[in-house]
Design a protein around this motif. Structure first.
Motif: not given
Length: 460
Positions: A62-88
């Motif tokens: 769970g700690l790994i997932a929360v840490a990853g989610a906190m990081t992805y949140a920054e990338l997702g807010a900066a690049f708000p397009r669908s596609g996940g890792e493909y977009n990032f």
């Protein structure tokens, strides 16, 4: 960008018909709570018999997932397009890296887990109903579930989102009720120590702990699901971070509670090496009849997992189709803005896995490739902070750089043990990467420049 390519993106981006916070949060939770938590414990108990270490295993996951989610949140807010890792990764590193991530997601990342959840549903159903064990019957049930949900999600947006919220709400409610009822009704719990004892410390540095973390990491896979539908989310810069963190924290609590109850209710000897740990624990807690009923309900929960995968995964294929002429058919949407062609393709791949692969092979292969995708993406937050320090970031990772460092350290350790102890899965993962690079080289000849891809100046 070409006019037709730009029109596709603008239509999807400007549509007022968006998914809302509850729907996308439901997708995150449903993506995570599925096959892994109902099957992993039996494999972990083969080498670890400490209740404390088992619960710590799930807490670290769970700690790994929360840490990853906190990081992805920054990338997702900066690049708000669908596609996940493909977009990032297209924005952070190079379009080729993003394509390989998208290729992995399309071919393995969503089709594999969709197939696993459907196969687990079929296995539970046949066992509970005491139907004669038949591989073809189980596969027929799994395929039937995928086909039915495909029809639902390829239709109207209202039906698609409504079905997902209903099933996910039921899933959380049933898990909470199951844990509470089992805890209250069991008169003689199993003699399992959930507090640290002598010898536990050594288990944390043993290879068995790292291998078990592979299964746990797979169980937590899906915490990044919201980033695959960013373009279809209302105000993604504001709501995406909250969705990722809310979904991940809820699931972490559910996982710890579930595994506590499994160990509290059923003897370790009965659980060890078994896939259907939920059914075994239910029988121990509620008796034969009550256990079968509860097991059937738990099996039904897997429907929302398959459903969520069939919603999130096709969005990757959709945005890849927007960027590459030879994949343009996958970007087509119906009158409600649903990428039905991509959904049909994703479902066909899931059916192919069901008909041709074993449960264990899909589990290990999908787990490794998804973890590798996320590892490279989380590292990308450091790259973006260095290369584009002035980029607008509506959300910045809380306690940066601690969350990405925690994620990279723990996940890197896990991936290393996969390569050392399960080299076949590692080689298959490298094979997927190579095949993705080859596909990119072929398709890039007909690629239309993406409106959100980095320019040649940025890449230099």
């Amino acid at each position: 960008p070409e006019p037709e390519r730009a029109d596709i993106w603008e239509t999807a981006h400007m549509s007022s018909d968006k998914f809302r916070f509850p729907t996308i949060t439901a997708i995150v939770i449903a993506n995570m709570v599925g096959t892994g938590v109902f099957t992993s414990l039996g494999f972990q108990l083969l080498d670890i018999q400490s209740g404390f270490v088992i619960l710590m295993l799930w807490a670290i996951g769970g700690l790994i997932a929360v840490a990853g989610a906190m990081t992805y949140a920054e990338l997702g807010a900066a690049f708000p397009r669908s596609g996940g890792e493909y977009n990032f990764l297209s924005r952070i590193y190079h379009p080729a890296v993003g394509f390989v991530a998208g290729w992995t997601s399309v071919t393995i990342g969503f089709a594999g887990p969709s197939a696993l959840a459907a196969m687990t549903f079929a296995a539970y159903a046949t066992s509970i109903l005491e139907v004669a064990q038949s591989a073809w019957l189980e596969r027929a049930l799994a395929v039937g579930l995928v086909v039915t949900l495909t029809i639902v999600h390829a239709g109207r947006r209202r039906n698609s989102g409504g079905v997902q919220v209903i099933f996910t709400t039921l899933k959380v409610a049933v898990i909470v009720a199951f844990c509470a009822a089992a805890y209250l009704l069991i008169d003689e719990p199993q003699p399992v120590r959930f507090l640290p004892s002598a010898g536990d410390a050594a288990l944390f540095t043993d290879s068995a702990f790292a291998i078990s973390l592979i299964y746990v990491s797979y169980a937590y896979t899906g915490w990044n699901a919201a980033t695959y539908l960013s373009s279809e989310l209302e105000n993604p810069q504001r709501t995406l971070p909250a969705i990722l963190l809310t979904g991940t924290l809820v699931v972490t609590l559910l996982y710890i509670a579930l595994n506590f109850i499994f160990l509290y209710a059923a003897p370790m000897a009965d659980l060890r090496g078994q896939v259907e740990v939920g059914l075994i624990a239910a029988k121990a807690a509620f008796g034969e009849a009550g256990g079968r009923f509860t097991g059937l309900v738990l099996a039904m929960l897997l429907i929302s997992t398959v459903s969520a995968m069939l919603m999130a995964g096709p969005r990757v294929l959709q945005v890849m189709g927007q960027d590459f002429r030879l994949l343009r058919i996958t970007a087509r949407v119906n009158e409600d803005g649903i990428p039905n062609t991509a959904i049909y393709i994703q479902s066909a791949l899931a059916v192919l896995f069901i008909l041709t692969s074993s449960f264990e092979s899909v589990l290990l292969f999908a787990g490794f490739t998804l973890a590798l995708n996320s590892f490279v993406t989380v590292f990308g937050v450091f790259v973006m902070r260095w290369r584009q320090p002035h980029l607008e970031r509506p959300y910045r990772t809380f306690l940066y750089p601690l969350p990405p460092l925690i994620y990279l350290a723990l996940m890197g350790w896990t991936l290393w043990f996969v390569l050392v102890n399960r080299p076949v899965e590692g080689l298959f993962g490298l094979g997927v990467i190579v095949s993705g690079l080859v596909a990119y080289w072929v398709l890039s000849r007909g690629a239309a420049p993406a409106s959100n891809s980095p320019s040649s100046k940025e890449l230099s």
